[in-house]
Enzyme design. Structure first.
Site, PDB file in Angstrom:
ATOM      1  N   CYS A   1      -0.634   4.154   2.031  1.00 23.18           N
ATOM      2  CA  CYS A   1      -0.525   4.053   3.497  1.00 23.18           C
ATOM      3  C   CYS A   1       0.911   4.328   3.954  1.00 23.18           C
ATOM      4  CB  CYS A   1      -0.883   2.661   4.002  1.00 23.18           C
ATOM      5  SG  CYS A   1      -2.171   1.824   3.126  1.00 23.18           S
ATOM      6  N   ASP A   2       1.890   3.808   3.210  1.00 32.00           N
ATOM      7  CA  ASP A   2       3.253   3.764   3.735  1.00 32.00           C
ATOM      8  C   ASP A   2       4.232   4.688   3.009  1.00 32.00           C
ATOM      9  OD1 ASP A   2       2.407   1.648   5.402  1.00 32.00           O
ATOM     10  OD2 ASP A   2       2.715   0.206   3.788  1.00 32.00           O
TER      11      ASP A   2
ATOM     12  N   CYS B   1       0.837  -1.207   0.000  1.00 34.11           N
ATOM     13  CA  CYS B   1       0.000   0.000   0.000  1.00 34.11           C
ATOM     14  C   CYS B   1       0.866   1.250   0.000  1.00 34.11           C
ATOM     15  CB  CYS B   1      -0.945  -0.003   1.205  1.00 34.11           C
ATOM     16  SG  CYS B   1      -1.994   1.461   1.229  1.00 34.11           S
TER      17      CYS B   1
END
Ligand code: NDP
Length: 314
Positions: free
Chosen positions: A141-142, A138
């Protein structure tokens, strides 16, 4: 155990739309939004700009859109459980839905648990290797983590997710390489063109990553050209999987009929599963369209079908 008319499992566009419709129909739904299983709100929580959801001419961020869905569902009285469903018993009515903390008996159930990003079994990418130490599934997200800053980043895949993630990562990486196993992107033309034109995106055609290596975090990848079999090592700061999804059906334990590919099988043109009073909506039953708007549409269908089915039982 508390008995309710309707339990909805899952909190993406399908689940919340089912909740909005069924709450407005006075079915007093309980919705399990998940907790450890993934972000409440589903896959849109891990995306950036949503440009194709009707009603937002300037676009909207995924998290903003899902916050609005949730607000609309609770406004009409949906009870939201921040809990993961671990088990269901659909062998007798009322059906039992067990969470880690809360459990319910329900006359009808709507399954809208979506799908989860797939990972590939590449040496170096597993748990205990470089998973979450430079390898993730992701980017949104990261991607902002310091280890990715000004480093060469590698996104695996050629679909819309891969292109979207690659474009997102241009904010952080020095160069973003899109590693695709074929010589043509699967992504929509508009997205593919953006990637091809972006000065920081380089597409490695006919290529796969065969190894990820590093010290504490990822520092290099081995890339193989699948046509020539030639292998090269590249310096790397991160590897991002964007190779599709698997439907989240494990908790059903074989009680609902699935297609061979693992997605829930519904009667064509409806959301009805093989079990009366159990409906499926959104990506968990859709391997064709997989859009927020189609998920919301089937959430609406499932709620209307559940409402009619419950009325017939009375
Ligand atoms: P897709 O299934 O569309 O793409 C998966 C990609 O991963 C493909 O390019 C596939 O390669 C590649 N792949 C799969 N398995 C492997 C493997 N073992 N090794 C190497 N590569 C592999 O998934 P997406 O998540 O990209 O998209 C899902 C749906 O969501 C689509 O309908 C898409 O349009 C939509 N979407 C829309 C967005 C938007 O409009 N903003 C954003 C993100 C997704 P190959 O092409 O060779 O099969």
């Amino acid at each position: 155990m508390k008995k309710v008319k309707l339990v909805i499992v899952g909190s993406g566009p399908a689940g919340y739309t089912a909740a909005i419709y069924s709450a407005r129909a006075n079915l007093e739904p309980v919705l399990f939004e998940g907790f450890f299983s993934g972000p409440a709100g589903g896959q849109l929580m891990t995306t950036t700009d949503v440009e194709n959801y009707p009603g937002f001419p300037e676009g909207v961020t995924g998290p903003e859109l899902m916050q609005s869905f949730r607000g609309q569902a609770t406004r009409f009285g949906t009870v939201v459980e921040s809990d993961d469903v671990v088990e269901v018993d659909l062998s007798q009515r009322p059906y039992t839905v067990k969470g880690k903390k809360a459990s319910y008996q329900a006359d009808a159930v709507i399954i809208s648990t979506g799908a989860t990003a797939k990972r590939l079994d590449i040496p170096g990418t597993g748990e205990g290797e470089f998973w979450q130490k430079g390898v993730t599934a992701c980017a949104v997200c990261d991607g902002a983590m310091p280890i990715f800053r000004n480093r060469p980043l590698f996104v695996i895949g050629g679909g819309d997710s891969a292109v979207e993630e690659a474009l997102f990562l241009t904010k952080y990486g020095s160069t973003v390489y899109l590693v695709h196993r074929r010589d043509e992107l699967r992504a929509s033309k508009i997205m593919a063109d953006r990637a091809k034109k972006h000065p920081k995106v380089e597409i490695l055609w006919d290529s796969v990553i065969t190894k990820v290596d590093g010290d504490k975090v990822v520092s290099k990848v081995t890339i193989q050209n699948v046509k020539t079999k030639e292998e090269n090592e590249h310096e790397a700061g991160g590897v991002f999987f964007a190779v599709g999804h698997v439907p989240n059906t494990g908790f059903l334990n074989g009680q609902v009929d699935l297609h061979d590919n693992g997605y829930i099988s519904v009667k064509p043109g409806t959301c009805q599963t093989n079990i009366e009073g159990v409906f499926a909506a959104g990506d968990v039953q859709d391997f064709t369209y997989r859009q927020a708007i189609t998920a919301a549409g089937t959430g609406c269908m499932a709620a209307l079908e559940a409402e009619r089915w419950l009325a017939e039982q009375e």
